[in-house]
Design an enzyme around this catalytic site. Structure first.
Site, PDB file in Angstrom:
ATOM      1  N   ALA B 109       0.829  -1.208   0.000  1.00 52.73           N
ATOM      2  CA  ALA B 109       0.000   0.000   0.000  1.00 52.73           C
ATOM      3  C   ALA B 109       0.862   1.256   0.000  1.00 52.73           C
ATOM      4  O   ALA B 109       0.347   2.356  -0.143  1.00 52.73           O
ATOM      5  CB  ALA B 109      -0.926   0.002   1.211  1.00 52.73           C
ATOM      6  N   LYS B 110       2.164   1.101   0.200  1.00 58.64           N
ATOM      7  CA  LYS B 110       3.123   2.221   0.147  1.00 58.64           C
ATOM      8  C   LYS B 110       2.611   3.440   0.919  1.00 58.64           C
ATOM      9  O   LYS B 110       2.716   4.570   0.463  1.00 58.64           O
ATOM     10  CB  LYS B 110       3.441   2.576  -1.305  1.00 58.64           C
ATOM     11  CG  LYS B 110       4.081   1.396  -2.071  1.00 58.64           C
ATOM     12  CD  LYS B 110       4.553   1.758  -3.471  1.00 58.64           C
ATOM     13  CE  LYS B 110       5.281   0.611  -4.156  1.00 58.64           C
ATOM     14  NZ  LYS B 110       4.501  -0.636  -4.337  1.00 58.64           N
TER      15      LYS B 110
END
Lengths: 309, 309
Positions: B109-110
């Site tokens: 999901a950074k």
């Protein structure tokens, strides 16, 4: 905007700033432990659905108070995501309610990825009408992955008349660790600013601004002036005002000669104003909305001095 | 893991790699236009709920195929977010199903933010049982905001026996724009690696690894060797294998002397294997699961050569 409105985000923001004579961005950061009593009661039982209902009601009431006072609001995705899918439904509800109330919306989600994955994030959050499930006018994004991580977002901005705010120079104490590193006389944040300006080329609207905005913190006034000059066609979103220590004088350098081109975010000092003086005495918990109203007007007044620069 | 399991993520990953004799991470990147026909039919009508049902079924069937073949899977949040709240419910379902099937999970999901906002993201995604609505074992995060943006994630890792993978040197062509800039002889990615190592201090488990892993792309083999040496206590997640051009020889430098310490992600070449030769001929659309199975075994075989280093 409605789905057929093709006026660019940058121009709509300029219009909204002109109309409201305000550059205040109200940060919608609901935190369970700071909600006024009447709202917190909605979360009783503690289920994600109950908490999400409390967040929705809290944000809706804030929107009712600020809708004619400011041009734009900025929900913080993290607090909604923390509640799981119920929170993400609430985020969509809050964004829609803000839009229907005539406010522009920045979803503060700091998303980033490359290629078609970046496009998926852009399509998720950008564009109103039926285009996007969340329907924001704009989104914050992070630049660590480089140019090919920003371009897919900008391409969706083109198609959906929306905008992005790229993290350039952030307001937190640790922001300098990577951002301030100098190579051949240029900082990392300076390189990001250059990229932001390049991405705006050919995309500049009647307001003089393009879809690619920048986040530059209020806590570094000198760098804010430098960044204003480096990105003459970028809206600057200035966090760090108020609770994080930035003053009205600190943010002045972010504006253009007409007192436009920047918006100043304030979250807890506005939405939780009822918890600080003089509002604790004056309004208490029961009239928390009046505290939001007065704190917002006060911030607008403080920032009016930008016109006398 | 169940909610009372306090074995560290790093040690659980080492166990899973040992048990499966595989370092393959299967990337769960559902894309509507590439789904096998039988799955795509579930999305008929085009509602977000229907699309989400198709993504869930696709990922569940992949999990059934790979659960005894690999240690870990990596759902890509963006594709689920693109479907709106229905997609986020599907993401949770896929993560739970993978966990129940005995797989570890990285949610890709950074995410990134600072202070209590970073904590909210960490609490949203990290930790299984009832702690987190999405319940992943680990999460990818971005370092642009500096040390105070990583620490809140690491603190949640401590409390919930989970892990993070910090973007260090990414696999995309544009990754070097910021990451490769050199200041006083040190690159930006080198500085991030140093920070990653600092954050693992005092947190190293029986496996020799700590909760703070790193993302280093397969497409830069020399930098991968450099980063293996710079972060001796970090699991390395290696993207860019297969479709992005990285070969088995390219990723060897990412492993420790026992053939552990790194996992190699592959998304489309595994999950959409039925679309490429020799699998198109051999299995076609109808037996797409057999293509996943054989492609996964093939990748595992290719990577077994890491033991002979």
């Amino acid at each position: 905007m409605n789905a057929t409105d093709s006026t660019s985000f940058a121009d709509r923001l300029a219009d909204a700033v002109g109309r409201t004579r305000s550059v205040t961005c109200v940060g919608l950061d609901p935190r369970l432990d700071q909600l006024p009593r009447a709202i917190a009661q909605l979360a009783d039982g503690g289920s994600p659905d109950a908490k999400a209902a409390a967040y929705t009601q809290f944000c809706r009431e804030i929107i009712d108070v600020v809708k004619d006072r400011v041009p734009i609001v900025k929900p913080q995705a993290a607090f909604f995501e923390q509640l799981g899918p119920a929170g993400m439904i609430a985020l969509g509800d809050v964004i829609r309610y803000a839009s229907e109330s005539g406010l522009l919306v920045i979803t503060d989600a700091k998303r980033n990825d490359i290629g078609s994955t970046a496009t998926a994030y852009a399509q998720a959050y950008l564009g109103t009408g039926d285009a996007s499930p969340w329907g924001s006018d704009s989104l914050t994004i992070s630049p660590y992955l480089g140019r090919d991580s920003l371009e897919p977002f900008v391409e969706v901005c083109d198609r959906r008349a929306s905008g992005v705010f790229v993290l350039v120079k952030t307001s937190n104490p640790g922001g300098g660790l990577l951002q301030d590193r100098v190579t051949d006389g240029q900082t990392v944040y300076g390189r990001v600013a250059e990229l932001v300006s390049e991405l705006n080329q050919g995309r500049i609207g009647a307001s003089g601004y393009g879809p690619v905005g920048a986040v530059v913190g209020a806590t570094y006034p000198e760098q804010l002036a430098e960044m204003r000059a480096a990105m003459p066609n970028s809206w600057i979103l200035i966090p760090g005002f108020g609770a994080q220590g930035g003053s009205a004088a600190d943010v002045l350098a972010g504006f253009d000669s007409e007192g436009s081109g920047a918006i100043v975010n304030n979250s807890r000092n506005l939405i939780f104003a009822y918890r600080r003086e003089p509002f604790v005495q004056k309004y208490g918990d029961a009239r928390w909305q009046d505290a939001v109203s007065e704190a917002t007007d006060e911030m607008n007044q403080l920032l009016l001095q930008r016109f006398s620069r």
